[in-house]
Design an enzyme around this catalytic site. Structure first.
Site, PDB file in Angstrom:
ATOM      1  N   ASP A  44      89.136  58.180  42.022  1.00  0.00           N
ATOM      2  CA  ASP A  44      88.701  58.179  43.433  1.00  0.00           C
ATOM      3  C   ASP A  44      87.716  57.028  43.662  1.00  0.00           C
ATOM      4  OD1 ASP A  44      89.385  61.159  42.786  1.00  0.00           O
ATOM      5  OD2 ASP A  44      89.204  61.177  44.977  1.00  0.00           O
ATOM      6  N   THR A 125      93.234  64.880  46.254  1.00  0.00           N
ATOM      7  CA  THR A 125      92.808  64.802  44.847  1.00  0.00           C
ATOM      8  C   THR A 125      93.336  65.990  44.044  1.00  0.00           C
ATOM      9  OG1 THR A 125      90.828  63.648  45.576  1.00  0.00           O
ATOM     10  CG2 THR A 125      90.794  64.454  43.325  1.00  0.00           C
TER      11      THR A 125
END
Ligand code: AMP
Ligand code: MG
Length: 317
Positions: A44, A125
């Site tokens: 990320d 995610t």
């Protein structure tokens, strides 16, 4: 004068392509120390560094709203985590940046221009960690309107390609290209106009929406094309590419506010592909409030032709 959108999108596409490669290069991603309910990984942060770097270097006057910040990265992964990200970013870009560069890019929030980049470096995610769908998302918002968007969808299979990028916006059109390289081809929403074959998309995570409400709408409107659950803005990509007609995202809880970066890119692309994006009451989404979308009870994305039909089935909820 701000750079024209067409030129900006060329830079954003290059950044999204590199960021998507970085995500796939993290073979077996680990979830960092829990931050509230939301998982986050080193990928990320690496993805955000690459995207926001493109804003910082090429378009410093543009504002940035982005999901991650370096404070949590340093707290959860320390200098060793940052060093890992430096290696990932350098491999993806073919350059030599430093830890200080990476931290500066992650935290860059831009100047005072009228244009905003809404960045979700890994949207979905939870899907990324499960080996399912995720997206690298950059929406460009001008005066509260998503005018352009780029979605890297590294695990999305379209035709013979695994891993595609969709991009476009209202007045631009919408395009798909393989992440592995190849020329962009125009895409458009599907031409289905009735409920019988209309295909519905929703979140995998029940907690990100209200699956019972989606079920009621399917039954009431007689939507007969099936209901597929996918993570991330890949749902917007599927509607834009004509692979589904409807994405319903009811608000998950009274106090939840949708995040700008979960919708700006997808909304611009679906509109460019000829579709329609509103809240569940048929009003335009309000992208003026910064990181959240206020005053709505959820989001409805369709090919346009079936939009009113679905809104009608939502009125009694
Ligand atoms: P999806 O993969 O479509 O379910 O959406 C992923 C996004 O859901 C993440 O990027 C989060 O910003 C967002 N999210 C996290 N918690 C919630 C919640 N309670 N309700 C709605 N969305 C959420
Ligand atoms: Mg997200």
């Amino acid at each position: 004068m701000a750079t024209p959108l067409s030129e900006l999108l060329i830079s954003v596409r290059a950044a999204v392509r590199a960021a998507s490669a970085l995500c796939l290069a993290v073979g077996d991603p680990e979830r960092l120390e829990k931050r509230g309910q939301e998982p986050v990984t080193l990928a990320d942060y690496g993805s955000q560094a690459i995207i926001v770097r493109a804003a910082a270097l090429g378009f410093p006057e543009d504002r940035v709203v982005a999901e991650e910040g370096s404070a949590h990265l340093l707290e959860a992964a320390g200098a060793a985590g940052v060093a890992e990200i430096v290696d990932l970013v350098n491999a993806a870009l073919g350059e030599q940046c430093s830890a200080a560069d990476v931290v500066r890019w992650i935290d860059h929030r831009g100047g005072a221009g009228s244009r905003t980049w809404a960045v979700d470096p890994i949207d979905g995610t939870k899907g990324f960690l499960r080996g399912d769908q995720f997206a690298v998302a950059v929406g460009i918002v001008e005066e509260g309107v998503p005018v352009g968007g780029v979605l890297g969808c590294p695990r999305f299979v379209v035709g013979e390609h695994t891993g595609v990028m969709l991009w476009g916006g209202p007045g631009i059109g919408a395009f798909i290209e393989p992440l592995a390289g190849g020329s962009p081809q125009p895409v458009a929403v599907s031409g289905i106009t009735g409920p019988d074959a209309a295909r519905v998309l929703g979140s995998v995570e029940a907690a990100h929406g209200d699956p019972a409400l989606v079920r009621r709408v399917i039954d009431r409107a007689g939507l007969g094309g099936g209901w597929v659950r996918l993570d991330s803005q890949v749902k917007y990509a599927a509607v834009a590419a004509g692979l589904a007609e409807i994405y319903i995202r009811p608000r998950s809880r009274e106090d939840w506010r949708e995040r700008t970066w979960d919708h700006a890119a997808g909304a611009a692309i679906v509109e460019g592909a000829g579709g329609r994006v509103t809240d569940l009451d048929g009003e335009l989404l309000d992208f003026t409030a910064g990181p959240t979308l206020e005053n709505n009870r959820g989001v409805l994305v369709t090919n346009g032709a079936v939009h009113d039909l679905v809104l009608g089935a939502l009125t009694s909820d």
